[in-house]
Design a protein around this motif. Structure first.
Motif, PDB file in Angstrom:
ATOM      1  N   ARG A   1     -25.075  13.280  -7.883  1.00  0.00           N
ATOM      2  CA  ARG A   1     -26.447  12.803  -7.642  1.00  0.00           C
ATOM      3  C   ARG A   1     -26.769  12.815  -6.150  1.00  0.00           C
ATOM      4  O   ARG A   1     -27.857  13.215  -5.731  1.00  0.00           O
ATOM      5  CB  ARG A   1     -26.595  11.391  -8.208  1.00  0.00           C
ATOM      6  N   PHE A   2     -25.823  12.411  -5.333  1.00  0.00           N
ATOM      7  CA  PHE A   2     -26.025  12.384  -3.886  1.00  0.00           C
ATOM      8  C   PHE A   2     -26.038  13.794  -3.302  1.00  0.00           C
ATOM      9  O   PHE A   2     -26.752  14.067  -2.339  1.00  0.00           O
ATOM     10  CB  PHE A   2     -24.933  11.542  -3.217  1.00  0.00           C
ATOM     11  N   ILE A   3     -25.254  14.687  -3.881  1.00  0.00           N
ATOM     12  CA  ILE A   3     -25.246  16.086  -3.440  1.00  0.00           C
ATOM     13  C   ILE A   3     -26.585  16.736  -3.756  1.00  0.00           C
ATOM     14  O   ILE A   3     -27.173  17.409  -2.908  1.00  0.00           O
ATOM     15  CB  ILE A   3     -24.067  16.852  -4.074  1.00  0.00           C
ATOM     16  N   ARG A   4     -27.089  16.530  -4.979  1.00  0.00           N
ATOM     17  CA  ARG A   4     -28.400  17.092  -5.352  1.00  0.00           C
ATOM     18  C   ARG A   4     -29.521  16.566  -4.459  1.00  0.00           C
ATOM     19  O   ARG A   4     -30.472  17.278  -4.145  1.00  0.00           O
ATOM     20  CB  ARG A   4     -28.723  16.786  -6.816  1.00  0.00           C
ATOM     21  N   ALA A   5     -29.410  15.309  -4.027  1.00  0.00           N
ATOM     22  CA  ALA A   5     -30.434  14.704  -3.169  1.00  0.00           C
ATOM     23  C   ALA A   5     -30.276  15.118  -1.703  1.00  0.00           C
ATOM     24  O   ALA A   5     -31.116  14.780  -0.878  1.00  0.00           O
ATOM     25  CB  ALA A   5     -30.369  13.181  -3.278  1.00  0.00           C
ATOM     26  N   GLY A   6     -29.187  15.845  -1.387  1.00  0.00           N
ATOM     27  CA  GLY A   6     -28.972  16.280  -0.016  1.00  0.00           C
ATOM     28  C   GLY A   6     -28.372  15.203   0.876  1.00  0.00           C
ATOM     29  O   GLY A   6     -28.328  15.366   2.095  1.00  0.00           O
ATOM     30  N   GLU A   7     -27.900  14.115   0.285  1.00  0.00           N
ATOM     31  CA  GLU A   7     -27.316  13.025   1.067  1.00  0.00           C
ATOM     32  C   GLU A   7     -25.832  13.254   1.359  1.00  0.00           C
ATOM     33  O   GLU A   7     -25.308  12.736   2.339  1.00  0.00           O
ATOM     34  CB  GLU A   7     -27.491  11.703   0.336  1.00  0.00           C
ATOM     35  N   LEU A   8     -25.150  13.995   0.471  1.00  0.00           N
ATOM     36  CA  LEU A   8     -23.751  14.360   0.660  1.00  0.00           C
ATOM     37  C   LEU A   8     -23.623  15.863   0.547  1.00  0.00           C
ATOM     38  O   LEU A   8     -24.463  16.524  -0.058  1.00  0.00           O
ATOM     39  CB  LEU A   8     -22.851  13.718  -0.416  1.00  0.00           C
ATOM     40  N   ALA A   9     -22.552  16.385   1.104  1.00  0.00           N
ATOM     41  CA  ALA A   9     -22.268  17.817   0.980  1.00  0.00           C
ATOM     42  C   ALA A   9     -20.833  17.975   0.489  1.00  0.00           C
ATOM     43  O   ALA A   9     -19.926  17.278   0.940  1.00  0.00           O
ATOM     44  CB  ALA A   9     -22.433  18.519   2.325  1.00  0.00           C
ATOM     45  N   GLU A  10     -20.654  18.890  -0.442  1.00  0.00           N
ATOM     46  CA  GLU A  10     -19.313  19.204  -0.923  1.00  0.00           C
ATOM     47  C   GLU A  10     -18.621  20.072   0.118  1.00  0.00           C
ATOM     48  O   GLU A  10     -19.210  21.003   0.659  1.00  0.00           O
ATOM     49  CB  GLU A  10     -19.398  19.950  -2.247  1.00  0.00           C
ATOM     50  N   VAL A  11     -17.368  19.757   0.416  1.00  0.00           N
ATOM     51  CA  VAL A  11     -16.585  20.528   1.373  1.00  0.00           C
ATOM     52  C   VAL A  11     -15.495  21.264   0.603  1.00  0.00           C
ATOM     53  O   VAL A  11     -14.679  20.646  -0.067  1.00  0.00           O
ATOM     54  CB  VAL A  11     -15.953  19.615   2.448  1.00  0.00           C
ATOM     55  N   ILE A  12     -15.515  22.581   0.685  1.00  0.00           N
ATOM     56  CA  ILE A  12     -14.497  23.409   0.037  1.00  0.00           C
ATOM     57  C   ILE A  12     -13.390  23.671   1.056  1.00  0.00           C
ATOM     58  O   ILE A  12     -13.661  24.162   2.156  1.00  0.00           O
ATOM     59  CB  ILE A  12     -15.093  24.751  -0.450  1.00  0.00           C
TER      60      ILE A  12
END
Length: 95
Positions: A46-57
């Motif tokens: 939910r936070f990733i979709r909102a642009g508040e968090l980013a997934e780090v690969i």
């Protein structure tokens, strides 16, 4: 986890300045800019979709967590729980 990854790659471990016991508190601290953390993708999505968090690969690191379904008495599962289990098992077989 980050400390073990650093040790395996010959890097210095990260300095741990803040520690949180709750998942929500951890996510809110990362959103506020207080560093990085390993959190459940189910909760973070939910936070990733909102642009508040980013997934780090991280190349070469593949982390998977099992999801467990627990019940007090598996003999007395409601029909919708049995249907859900059937869908999960069927979809897993398709992978």
């Amino acid at each position: 986890m980050a400390i073990a990854m650093a040790a395996n790659s010959g890097k210095l471990p990260p300095a741990i300045e803040l520690e949180f016991n709750g998942l929500n508190e951890t996510i809110q601290a990362v959103v506020a800019g207080y560093g990085i953390s390993f959190v459940s993708s189910l909760v973070a999505s939910r936070f990733i979709r909102a642009g508040e968090l980013a997934e780090v690969i991280v190349p070469g690191v593949n982390i998977t967590n099992r999801i467990m379904l627990a019940s007090h008495d598996p003999v007395k599962l409601e029909y919708y729980v049995r249907d859900f289990i059937s869908v999960v098992v069927h979809n897993r077989e398709l992978e």
